[in-house]
Design a protein around this motif. Structure first.
Motif, PDB file in Angstrom:
ATOM      1  N   GLU A  17       0.847  -1.208   0.000  1.00  0.00           N
ATOM      2  CA  GLU A  17       0.000   0.000   0.000  1.00  0.00           C
ATOM      3  C   GLU A  17       0.885   1.261   0.000  1.00  0.00           C
ATOM      4  N   ILE A  18       1.923   1.264   0.841  1.00  0.00           N
ATOM      5  CA  ILE A  18       2.788   2.454   0.947  1.00  0.00           C
ATOM      6  C   ILE A  18       3.594   2.678  -0.333  1.00  0.00           C
ATOM      7  N   ARG A  19       4.034   1.570  -0.966  1.00  0.00           N
ATOM      8  CA  ARG A  19       4.923   1.682  -2.133  1.00  0.00           C
ATOM      9  C   ARG A  19       4.186   1.364  -3.423  1.00  0.00           C
ATOM     10  N   LYS A  20       2.864   1.608  -3.453  1.00  0.00           N
ATOM     11  CA  LYS A  20       2.127   1.250  -4.682  1.00  0.00           C
ATOM     12  C   LYS A  20       2.618   2.052  -5.886  1.00  0.00           C
ATOM     13  N   ASP A  21       3.016   3.313  -5.658  1.00  0.00           N
ATOM     14  CA  ASP A  21       3.536   4.123  -6.767  1.00  0.00           C
ATOM     15  C   ASP A  21       4.845   3.556  -7.321  1.00  0.00           C
ATOM     16  N   LYS A  22       5.552   2.805  -6.483  1.00  0.00           N
ATOM     17  CA  LYS A  22       6.848   2.250  -6.914  1.00  0.00           C
ATOM     18  C   LYS A  22       6.684   0.843  -7.483  1.00  0.00           C
ATOM     19  N   GLY A  23       5.453   0.331  -7.488  1.00  0.00           N
ATOM     20  CA  GLY A  23       5.180  -0.978  -8.094  1.00  0.00           C
ATOM     21  C   GLY A  23       5.635  -2.159  -7.251  1.00  0.00           C
ATOM     22  N   LEU A  24       5.749  -1.987  -5.932  1.00  0.00           N
ATOM     23  CA  LEU A  24       6.190  -3.103  -5.075  1.00  0.00           C
ATOM     24  C   LEU A  24       5.112  -4.193  -5.053  1.00  0.00           C
ATOM     25  N   THR A  25       5.525  -5.459  -5.255  1.00  0.00           N
ATOM     26  CA  THR A  25       4.555  -6.567  -5.220  1.00  0.00           C
ATOM     27  C   THR A  25       4.542  -7.184  -3.824  1.00  0.00           C
ATOM     28  N   PHE A  26       3.474  -7.968  -3.567  1.00  0.00           N
ATOM     29  CA  PHE A  26       3.333  -8.640  -2.269  1.00  0.00           C
ATOM     30  C   PHE A  26       4.522  -9.591  -2.034  1.00  0.00           C
ATOM     31  N   GLU A  27       4.914 -10.310  -3.068  1.00  0.00           N
ATOM     32  CA  GLU A  27       6.031 -11.267  -2.935  1.00  0.00           C
ATOM     33  C   GLU A  27       7.342 -10.527  -2.630  1.00  0.00           C
ATOM     34  N   GLU A  28       7.538  -9.419  -3.322  1.00  0.00           N
ATOM     35  CA  GLU A  28       8.756  -8.630  -3.054  1.00  0.00           C
ATOM     36  C   GLU A  28       8.757  -8.116  -1.615  1.00  0.00           C
ATOM     37  N   ALA A  29       7.586  -7.715  -1.156  1.00  0.00           N
ATOM     38  CA  ALA A  29       7.484  -7.210   0.221  1.00  0.00           C
ATOM     39  C   ALA A  29       7.814  -8.321   1.221  1.00  0.00           C
ATOM     40  N   LEU A  30       7.313  -9.537   0.953  1.00  0.00           N
ATOM     41  CA  LEU A  30       7.608 -10.662   1.867  1.00  0.00           C
ATOM     42  C   LEU A  30       9.116 -10.936   1.903  1.00  0.00           C
ATOM     43  N   THR A  31       9.760 -10.822   0.755  1.00  0.00           N
ATOM     44  CA  THR A  31      11.222 -11.042   0.717  1.00  0.00           C
ATOM     45  C   THR A  31      11.931  -9.958   1.525  1.00  0.00           C
ATOM     46  N   LEU A  32      11.510  -8.702   1.331  1.00  0.00           N
ATOM     47  CA  LEU A  32      12.138  -7.605   2.091  1.00  0.00           C
ATOM     48  C   LEU A  32      11.981  -7.829   3.596  1.00  0.00           C
ATOM     49  N   LEU A  33      10.833  -8.403   3.990  1.00  0.00           N
ATOM     50  CA  LEU A  33      10.571  -8.579   5.427  1.00  0.00           C
ATOM     51  C   LEU A  33      11.490  -9.617   6.084  1.00  0.00           C
ATOM     52  N   ASN A  34      12.174 -10.434   5.267  1.00  0.00           N
ATOM     53  CA  ASN A  34      13.163 -11.348   5.863  1.00  0.00           C
ATOM     54  C   ASN A  34      14.308 -10.559   6.487  1.00  0.00           C
TER      55      ASN A  34
END
Ligand code: ACO
Length: 332
Positions: free
Chosen positions: A86-103
């Motif tokens: 939601e915060i990075r929607k303008d940057k095109g962040l996907t749910f999967e990418e977000a899960l990876t970042l959260l590691n």
């Protein structure tokens, strides 16, 4: 009671939840034991739980009262990932990418704060400043009305040199090459930090290699403009510039070079023109004049996230957790 003890005592009244992403780092664990024992803050240590417990027992430190959270398999991962998208929607962040970042605990920590599961964060004992800051800048962002995050240091110096024995320096940690507007914002924010943490009546010197037009150069113009802009942003603030360091700190030089100034010769806040001078300047005072440097206290961020130098001591971590807890409790 000295200022740092007062800061720790104040922190203990607020019981804030501070997340420490470097959960297996030895100095962090040693500091955690003392912070928990003195009830300076509640602590959340990030990392593999077995590894944290093993490291703590190897070091002989008691961290029983800390909450241990593993970013790799915590139940809140999906919730945090959705928030990141939601915060990075303008940057095109996907749910999967977000899960990876959260590691990465350095992303997980700020998301805990963003989602109300922690009040502040301290990291940087083993991570570079940029890596600590980037997730915070991307997901926590700045406070309304402020566009720039910067880093201030409390410099405890000899009382023979400075009346109260304390100066505040900024920006020494974040913004490599601020514009005049950003420099003005840094000055105003630093004055607020100094007032909130130290109880100081700010007298802000905008530093340069020139005093009041003694040299002509675009870099001098930038500091002079920043001074004007800061006065417009905070008309009540005692601020003067552009000033050389001696004109800022030495009474006789201040009187000579900036006559009638309420700041020159008696400044207690030094705003450096860029990160090169700010970072080198604080380390010179720390290493050559033996000043104790506490910080960087990050300012302008919507929630407190602070950074450590990788050369930090256990005491530095304790002090910075106390400062972070105070920032969280008092919203500065
Ligand atoms: N204030 C507010 N927002 C900022 C700031 C700032 N000072 N700097 C960057 N941002 C924002 C950007 O606008 C961007 O937002 P977006 O992604 O939503 O568009 C986001 O943060 C990321 O910015 P980038 O410029 O893409 O990130 P980058 O990694 O290039 O730079 C950083 C940011 C990490 C702060 C960089 O300026 C930096 O490395 N600064 C120096 C840090 C350092 O090494 N300090 C010295 C050591 S500290 C010590 O010795 C105590």
């Amino acid at each position: 009671m000295d200022l740092l003890n007062q800061i720790k005592l104040n922190a203990s009244k607020h019981n804030m939840r501070i997340v420490l992403p470097e959960g297996t780092e030895p100095r962090t664990l040693k500091a955690a034991e003392i912070i928990l024992k003195e009830k300076i803050a509640r602590l959340i240590l990030l990392g593999n739980k077995e590894q944290i417990i093993e490291k703590a027992s190897e070091l002989g430190v008691d961290i029983t009262d800390a909450k241990l959270v593993d970013p790799a398999n915590d139940l809140r991962r999906d919730f945090y990932a959705a928030k990141m998208v939601e915060i990075r929607k303008d940057k095109g962040l996907t749910f999967e990418e977000a899960l990876t970042l959260l590691n990465d605990p350095l992303y997980f920590g700020p998301m805990m704060i963003k989602c109300g599961d922690a009040d502040g964060e301290l990291a940087g004992a083993i991570n570079a400043t940029g890596d600590v800051l980037r997730p915070a800048l991307q997901y926590i962002k700045t406070i309304p009305g402020c566009s720039v995050v910067s880093g201030a240091f409390l410099m405890f110096v000899d009382k023979k040199i400075v009346d109260d024995g304390i100066l505040v320096f900024a920006d020494c940690a974040v913004m490599p090459d601020p514009t005049d507007i950003q420099l003005a914002e840094i000055a105003v924010t630093t004055a607020k930090t100094a007032k909130a943490i130290v109880g100081m009546e700010p007298r802000v010197a905008m530093l340069s290699f020139s005093t009041k037009g003694s040299a002509k150069h675009p870099l001098v113009d930038k500091v002079a403009n920043a001074t004007k802009l800061a006065k417009q942003m905070a008309p009540e603030l005692l601020i003067d510039g552009e000033l050389q360091l001696d004109a800022a700190l030495v009474k006789e030089v201040g009187e000579l070079k900036s006559p009638g100034s309420l700041v020159a010769g008696q400044a207690n806040i030094l705003v450096f023109p860029g990160l090169e001078s700010g970072n080198i300047g604080y380390k010179l005072v720390q290493r050559l004049a033996g000043a104790e440097a506490v910080g960087p206290v990050l300012q302008g961020m919507a929630a407190p996230i602070n950074d450590l130098s990788r050369g930090c001591s256990v005491t530095d971590i304790i002090n910075m957790v106390a400062i972070t807890a105070n920032q969280a409790a008092n919203n500065y």
